[in-house]
Scaffold this motif. Structure first.
Motif, PDB file in Angstrom:
ATOM      1  N   GLU A  17      59.984 -11.367  -0.653  1.00 21.32           N
ATOM      2  CA  GLU A  17      60.593 -12.009   0.503  1.00 21.32           C
ATOM      3  C   GLU A  17      59.536 -12.842   1.217  1.00 21.32           C
ATOM      4  OE1 GLU A  17      63.878  -9.957   2.865  1.00 21.32           O
ATOM      5  OE2 GLU A  17      62.522  -8.325   2.356  1.00 21.32           O
ATOM      6  N   ALA A  18      59.947 -13.977   1.769  1.00 22.17           N
ATOM      7  CA  ALA A  18      58.992 -14.868   2.429  1.00 22.17           C
ATOM      8  C   ALA A  18      58.302 -14.193   3.597  1.00 22.17           C
ATOM      9  CB  ALA A  18      59.703 -16.133   2.903  1.00 22.17           C
ATOM     10  N   ARG A  19      58.973 -13.207   4.202  1.00 20.23           N
ATOM     11  CA  ARG A  19      58.392 -12.554   5.384  1.00 20.23           C
ATOM     12  C   ARG A  19      57.333 -11.517   5.036  1.00 20.23           C
ATOM     13  NH1 ARG A  19      63.121  -8.452   7.472  1.00 20.23           N
ATOM     14  NH2 ARG A  19      63.974  -7.870   5.444  1.00 20.23           N
ATOM     15  N   TRP A  37      46.250  -0.916   6.201  1.00 21.17           N
ATOM     16  CA  TRP A  37      47.170  -1.494   7.166  1.00 21.17           C
ATOM     17  C   TRP A  37      47.044  -0.658   8.432  1.00 21.17           C
ATOM     18  CZ3 TRP A  37      52.989  -0.195   7.447  1.00 21.17           C
ATOM     19  CH2 TRP A  37      53.618  -1.033   8.375  1.00 21.17           C
ATOM     20  N   ASP A  40      48.457  -3.510  12.999  1.00 24.04           N
ATOM     21  CA  ASP A  40      49.589  -4.435  12.872  1.00 24.04           C
ATOM     22  C   ASP A  40      49.696  -5.371  14.070  1.00 24.04           C
ATOM     23  OD1 ASP A  40      51.628  -5.469  11.331  1.00 24.04           O
ATOM     24  OD2 ASP A  40      53.161  -4.174  12.198  1.00 24.04           O
ATOM     25  N   SER A  42      46.824  -7.552  14.798  1.00 24.55           N
ATOM     26  CA  SER A  42      45.701  -8.480  14.607  1.00 24.55           C
ATOM     27  C   SER A  42      44.427  -8.046  15.316  1.00 24.55           C
ATOM     28  CB  SER A  42      46.050  -9.911  15.053  1.00 24.55           C
ATOM     29  OG  SER A  42      47.342 -10.266  14.675  1.00 24.55           O
ATOM     30  N   THR A  60      48.013 -10.717   9.335  1.00 30.48           N
ATOM     31  CA  THR A  60      48.343 -11.887  10.140  1.00 30.48           C
ATOM     32  C   THR A  60      48.428 -13.130   9.258  1.00 30.48           C
ATOM     33  OG1 THR A  60      47.115 -10.763  11.877  1.00 30.48           O
ATOM     34  CG2 THR A  60      47.775 -12.991  12.364  1.00 30.48           C
TER      35      THR A  60
ATOM     36  N   MET B   1      55.238  -4.199  12.773  1.00 32.04           N
ATOM     37  CA  MET B   1      56.614  -4.353  12.332  1.00 32.04           C
ATOM     38  C   MET B   1      56.730  -5.459  11.303  1.00 32.04           C
ATOM     39  SD  MET B   1      58.728  -3.861  15.878  1.00 32.04           S
ATOM     40  CE  MET B   1      60.082  -4.891  15.324  1.00 32.04           C
ATOM     41  N   ILE B   2      57.879  -5.506  10.666  1.00 35.46           N
ATOM     42  CA  ILE B   2      58.141  -6.536   9.667  1.00 35.46           C
ATOM     43  C   ILE B   2      58.969  -7.633  10.335  1.00 35.46           C
ATOM     44  CG2 ILE B   2      59.176  -7.006   7.404  1.00 35.46           C
ATOM     45  CD1 ILE B   2      56.842  -4.975   7.381  1.00 35.46           C
ATOM     46  N   PRO B   3      58.596  -8.891  10.153  1.00 33.70           N
ATOM     47  CA  PRO B   3      59.384  -9.968  10.764  1.00 33.70           C
ATOM     48  C   PRO B   3      60.813  -9.985  10.234  1.00 33.70           C
ATOM     49  CG  PRO B   3      57.277 -10.798   9.951  1.00 33.70           C
ATOM     50  CD  PRO B   3      57.431  -9.399   9.428  1.00 33.70           C
ATOM     51  N   ALA B   5      63.867 -11.738   8.434  1.00 30.87           N
ATOM     52  CA  ALA B   5      63.805 -12.598   7.250  1.00 30.87           C
ATOM     53  C   ALA B   5      63.925 -14.079   7.624  1.00 30.87           C
ATOM     54  CB  ALA B   5      64.913 -12.219   6.274  1.00 30.87           C
ATOM     55  N   PHE B   6      63.169 -14.883   6.934  1.00 35.43           N
ATOM     56  CA  PHE B   6      63.223 -16.342   7.130  1.00 35.43           C
ATOM     57  C   PHE B   6      62.918 -17.025   5.810  1.00 35.43           C
ATOM     58  CE2 PHE B   6      59.030 -14.727   8.612  1.00 35.43           C
ATOM     59  CZ  PHE B   6      58.218 -15.279   7.645  1.00 35.43           C
ATOM     60  N   MET B  38      52.274 -15.254  13.871  1.00 33.44           N
ATOM     61  CA  MET B  38      52.539 -14.024  13.105  1.00 33.44           C
ATOM     62  C   MET B  38      52.735 -12.813  14.024  1.00 33.44           C
ATOM     63  SD  MET B  38      52.995 -14.843  10.056  1.00 33.44           S
ATOM     64  CE  MET B  38      53.294 -13.114   9.694  1.00 33.44           C
ATOM     65  N   PRO B  39      51.897 -12.623  15.051  1.00 35.47           N
ATOM     66  CA  PRO B  39      52.183 -11.515  15.978  1.00 35.47           C
ATOM     67  C   PRO B  39      53.545 -11.659  16.654  1.00 35.47           C
ATOM     68  CG  PRO B  39      49.906 -12.228  16.220  1.00 35.47           C
ATOM     69  CD  PRO B  39      50.564 -13.215  15.302  1.00 35.47           C
ATOM     70  N   ARG B  42      56.096 -10.650  14.069  1.00 34.03           N
ATOM     71  CA  ARG B  42      56.077  -9.206  13.802  1.00 34.03           C
ATOM     72  C   ARG B  42      56.736  -8.419  14.929  1.00 34.03           C
ATOM     73  NH1 ARG B  42      49.998  -9.119  12.223  1.00 34.03           N
ATOM     74  NH2 ARG B  42      50.011  -9.014  14.472  1.00 34.03           N
TER      75      ARG B  42
END
Lengths: 159, 285
Positions: A17-19, A37, A40, A42, A60, B1-3, B5-6, B38-39, B42
């Protein structure tokens, strides 16, 4: 989407997935669990790897951004003739307690010493300002990186 | 967290990036270096349908000397800005402030243009662009235009760019002979955001201060010039007392907020104290 990159000299292609964050790609798709990890957010820096030779926080960066690029992780530090001096320095100077921050510290330290082979301890502290050790063992970490500076490696690792 | 979907696209030219932004409607988001985006993704504070990665557009990269000014591509990383010989020679205030942004790993990916377009009130570089009378060049489907830094930052995380425009470059007039500079940042931890920051450029001649430009970080929803201090310093004696007297008005006209890190009146106190420090250092006093 399909991404292809080179991690520690090994090509890898995967449908993701792109994310997906680079840190998760490294751990889950490449199966390299040395990169941790952590926060989360940064801040902690334990996920630090190199992309095209520059230290980055892999929580990031999207895995998609690394498509077509060279990644190096802590598993790629050891050379043909043994541990990298920063790894040996952490052993010699007791540079880790729980070890969670260590992969990021090692990758940051090697990146830094390649650019500043004879740093002062203040320069080392500045270089690791983006790395957090929750055991607060910074003195020994700085000593370990300083030890590595005094023991230059003989084999070259290139990302 | 996971973003959330895009879709992800990585254009290699500015027109391709603009076309992707237009095609996304209002749901596209430009990724420059991603160190702020990105933050945000997320934390799910933003949920774009498409992320347009502009980090491999060659025309957004690099620094060039343009006579009386320097031009910095919006996609130039903080690491490259602070190490650029052109920036260090002609806009050393920017080089100095950039070296205080986050940490080395973040500076390898984060970009000048991204930091300005993100317009975080606690970001260091908007105040520098404002203090130096920078000009921001943007482009969109209806062509290109230049926006003065004073007109660019409009509110919290908000700029005067349209939804379908992207930031292309930043032009900063060169600081010539006689100018000194300093960025004074008050922060709680090594890689922390500025609780208050002061960007100062001071011109001296014959023992006097002839001109001063002062930008304040995190004293309002957007960066602000300490105009009353600049006026008071113009023609002032280059003495500790004169600078201290001028800096007493540093918080005038600001709109500091209270948060986890500091109360508004404490920020106003800090603005006065570190404006004095920044001007003294910039002026070599």
């Amino acid at each position: 989407m399909q991404v292809s990159m080179n991690i520690n000299g090994e090509p890898i292609t995967a449908d993701i997935e792109a994310r997906k964050l680079l840190v998760h790609f490294i751990r889950e798709d490449a199966g390299l669990r040395g990169t941790h990890w952590g926060c989360d957010t940064s801040n902690c820096g334990t996920c630090t790897v190199w992309v095209d030779g520059e230290a980055v926080k892999s929580c990031t960066v999207l895995a998609a951004q690394a498509d077509g690029h060279e990644v190096r992780t802590v598993e790629g530090l050891e050379g043909a003739d043994g541990l990298d001096p920063v790894q040996q320095g952490f052993i010699e100077c007791h540079g880790l307690q729980c070890g969670f921050c260590t992969p990021g510290m090692l990758m940051t330290a090697r990146w830094f010493l390649d650019r500043n082979p004879s740093p002062t301890k203040d320069e080392i502290r500045e270089a690791i300002s983006g790395q957090i050790c929750r055991c607060t063992g910074y003195k020994n970490i700085v000593d370990a990186i300083h030890w590595a500076a005094e023991h230059p490696r003989t084999n070259e690792v290139t990302a | 967290m996971i973003p959330i979907a895009f879709d992800y696209v990585r254009p290699t030219t500015i027109p391709e990036a603009v076309a992707a932004l237009v095609a996304s409607g209002e749901d596209g988001k430009i990724l420059a270096g991603g160190q702020s985006l990105m933050p945000v993704l997320r934390l799910r504070m933003a949920a774009p349908s498409v992320v347009i990665d502009c980090s491999e557009i060659a025309d957004l990269q690099g620094v060039r000397d343009d006579g009386n000014s320097i031009v910095i591509g919006a996609g130039t990383t903080h690491h490259d800005v602070m190490n650029s010989p052109i920036v260090k020679e002609h806009s050393p205030l920017l080089a100095m402030a950039t070296a205080t942004v986050a940490d080395p790993a973040i500076r390898h990916r984060g970009t000048l243009g991204g930091a300005l377009a993100h317009a975080d009130p606690a970001g260091d570089l908007p105040a520098v662009a404002l203090a130096l009378d920078g000009v921001l060049s943007v482009t969109g489907p209806n062509g290109s235009r230049d926006i003065a830094a004073a007109d660019f930052f409009t509110d919290y995380f908000t700029t005067s760019m349209a939804e379908d425009e992207i930031l292309v470059s930043v032009t900063l007039p060169k600081l010539g002979a006689g100018w000194g500079y300093h960025y004074e940042k008050f922060q709680r931890t090594a890689q922390g955001w500025a609780i208050v920051g002061v960007a100062a450029a001071v011109h001296r001649s014959n023992g006097n201060i002839t001109a001063a430009r002062i930008g304040l970080t995190n004293m309002a929803p957007s960066p602000v010039r300490a105009s009353s201090v600049e006026t008071a310093l113009s023609g002032a004696d280059a003495t500790v007392k004169a600078v201290g007297d001028a800096a007493a008005s540093a918080a005038d006209g600001t709109r500091a907020t209270s948060d986890l890190h500091a109360a508004a009146d404490y920020r106003e106190h800090l603005a006065r104290v570190i404006t004095k420090r920044a001007v003294l250092t910039a002026g070599g006093i």
